[in-house]
Design a protein around this motif. Structure first.
Motif, PDB file in Angstrom:
ATOM      1  N   GLN A   1       7.593  -6.837   1.386  1.00 24.53           N
ATOM      2  CA  GLN A   1       6.135  -6.760   1.420  1.00 24.53           C
ATOM      3  C   GLN A   1       5.668  -5.403   1.935  1.00 24.53           C
ATOM      4  N   GLN A   2       6.368  -4.852   2.909  1.00 25.68           N
ATOM      5  CA  GLN A   2       6.007  -3.534   3.429  1.00 25.68           C
ATOM      6  C   GLN A   2       6.232  -2.458   2.375  1.00 25.68           C
ATOM      7  N   GLN A   3       7.329  -2.563   1.624  1.00 28.10           N
ATOM      8  CA  GLN A   3       7.588  -1.597   0.547  1.00 28.10           C
ATOM      9  C   GLN A   3       6.474  -1.647  -0.496  1.00 28.10           C
ATOM     10  N   ARG A   4       6.040  -2.848  -0.851  1.00 29.48           N
ATOM     11  CA  ARG A   4       4.960  -2.986  -1.832  1.00 29.48           C
ATOM     12  C   ARG A   4       3.671  -2.376  -1.315  1.00 29.48           C
ATOM     13  N   LEU A   5       3.357  -2.637  -0.063  1.00 33.54           N
ATOM     14  CA  LEU A   5       2.153  -2.066   0.544  1.00 33.54           C
ATOM     15  C   LEU A   5       2.230  -0.541   0.562  1.00 33.54           C
ATOM     16  N   ASP A   6       3.394  -0.005   0.950  1.00 33.65           N
ATOM     17  CA  ASP A   6       3.586   1.448   0.966  1.00 33.65           C
ATOM     18  C   ASP A   6       3.387   2.042  -0.433  1.00 33.65           C
ATOM     19  N   TYR A   7       3.930   1.353  -1.459  1.00 36.61           N
ATOM     20  CA  TYR A   7       3.796   1.829  -2.834  1.00 36.61           C
ATOM     21  C   TYR A   7       2.330   1.871  -3.249  1.00 36.61           C
ATOM     22  N   TRP A   8       1.599   0.794  -3.001  1.00 38.14           N
ATOM     23  CA  TRP A   8       0.186   0.740  -3.381  1.00 38.14           C
ATOM     24  C   TRP A   8      -0.612   1.811  -2.655  1.00 38.14           C
ATOM     25  N   GLN A   9      -0.281   2.082  -1.410  1.00 39.77           N
ATOM     26  CA  GLN A   9      -0.977   3.137  -0.683  1.00 39.77           C
ATOM     27  C   GLN A   9      -0.647   4.506  -1.273  1.00 39.77           C
ATOM     28  N   THR A  10       0.574   4.678  -1.749  1.00 41.10           N
ATOM     29  CA  THR A  10       0.997   5.942  -2.355  1.00 41.10           C
ATOM     30  C   THR A  10       0.232   6.220  -3.649  1.00 41.10           C
ATOM     31  N   ILE A  11       0.055   5.192  -4.483  1.00 43.73           N
ATOM     32  CA  ILE A  11      -0.593   5.417  -5.787  1.00 43.73           C
ATOM     33  C   ILE A  11      -2.091   5.146  -5.766  1.00 43.73           C
ATOM     34  N   ALA A  12      -2.645   4.806  -4.623  1.00 44.72           N
ATOM     35  CA  ALA A  12      -4.076   4.458  -4.549  1.00 44.72           C
ATOM     36  C   ALA A  12      -4.972   5.565  -5.086  1.00 44.72           C
ATOM     37  N   GLY A  13      -4.587   6.823  -4.901  1.00 46.95           N
ATOM     38  CA  GLY A  13      -5.420   7.934  -5.349  1.00 46.95           C
ATOM     39  C   GLY A  13      -5.180   8.370  -6.776  1.00 46.95           C
ATOM     40  N   VAL A  14      -4.229   7.753  -7.456  1.00 49.04           N
ATOM     41  CA  VAL A  14      -3.913   8.134  -8.836  1.00 49.04           C
ATOM     42  C   VAL A  14      -4.901   7.457  -9.779  1.00 49.04           C
ATOM     43  N   GLU A  15      -5.495   8.233 -10.670  1.00 41.46           N
ATOM     44  CA  GLU A  15      -6.446   7.683 -11.633  1.00 41.46           C
ATOM     45  C   GLU A  15      -5.711   6.836 -12.670  1.00 41.46           C
ATOM     46  N   GLU A  16      -6.362   5.768 -13.123  1.00 39.54           N
ATOM     47  CA  GLU A  16      -5.745   4.817 -14.054  1.00 39.54           C
ATOM     48  C   GLU A  16      -5.171   5.486 -15.297  1.00 39.54           C
ATOM     49  N   GLN A  17      -5.870   6.460 -15.837  1.00 38.27           N
ATOM     50  CA  GLN A  17      -5.407   7.077 -17.080  1.00 38.27           C
ATOM     51  C   GLN A  17      -4.114   7.870 -16.900  1.00 38.27           C
ATOM     52  N   HIS A  18      -3.689   8.096 -15.660  1.00 41.42           N
ATOM     53  CA  HIS A  18      -2.453   8.825 -15.401  1.00 41.42           C
ATOM     54  C   HIS A  18      -1.277   7.906 -15.078  1.00 41.42           C
ATOM     55  N   LEU A  19      -1.491   6.590 -15.082  1.00 40.81           N
ATOM     56  CA  LEU A  19      -0.416   5.643 -14.790  1.00 40.81           C
ATOM     57  C   LEU A  19       0.319   5.246 -16.060  1.00 40.81           C
ATOM     58  N   ILE A  20       1.641   5.238 -15.988  1.00 38.49           N
ATOM     59  CA  ILE A  20       2.488   4.762 -17.085  1.00 38.49           C
ATOM     60  C   ILE A  20       3.487   3.792 -16.482  1.00 38.49           C
ATOM     61  N   PHE A  21       3.638   2.628 -17.104  1.00 42.96           N
ATOM     62  CA  PHE A  21       4.548   1.593 -16.625  1.00 42.96           C
ATOM     63  C   PHE A  21       5.716   1.467 -17.585  1.00 42.96           C
ATOM     64  N   ILE A  22       6.933   1.387 -17.019  1.00 43.91           N
ATOM     65  CA  ILE A  22       8.157   1.342 -17.807  1.00 43.91           C
ATOM     66  C   ILE A  22       8.877   0.028 -17.517  1.00 43.91           C
ATOM     67  N   ASP A  23       9.443  -0.582 -18.575  1.00 40.53           N
ATOM     68  CA  ASP A  23      10.221  -1.806 -18.409  1.00 40.53           C
ATOM     69  C   ASP A  23      11.435  -1.732 -19.326  1.00 40.53           C
TER      70      ASP A  23
END
Length: 91
Positions: free
Chosen positions: A7-29
């Motif tokens: 849960q802490q890792q997830r929170l840290d991740y969300w805080q890291t990307i909080a300032g990234v604009e949506e159009q710059h996000l790419i998700f890979i699977d």
């Protein structure tokens, strides 16, 4: 890893990307499939038995990797066998 650590890792991740604009996000699977994959269960009419051919081999493995953004699909690739770190980096 404990649930609290995860849960802490997830929170840290969300805080890291909080300032990234949506159009710059790419998700890979990535996912792997076998060419002779088959269902373990089937459906039939009530009171009727299901019959199906079952292959004796697993067939060939394929790894599929895809990337999406808010606008849609960015890239898609099929790789024979299992994906390695080098395959992922080249993608």
């Amino acid at each position: 890893m404990t649930t609290e650590q995860l849960q802490q890792q997830r929170l840290d991740y969300w805080q890291t990307i909080a300032g990234v604009e949506e159009q710059h996000l790419i998700f890979i699977d990535e996912s792997g499939v076998w060419s002779h994959m088959e269902r373990s269960q089937g459906r039939s009419l009530k009171g009727k038995r299901v019959y199906a051919y079952k292959s004796k081999s697993k067939g060939q493995k394929q790894s599929l990797i895809g990337a999406i953004s808010r606008e849609g699909r960015v890239a898609l690739k099929a790789i024979p066998n299992s994906m390695k770190a080098q395959d992922f980096e080249m993608f």
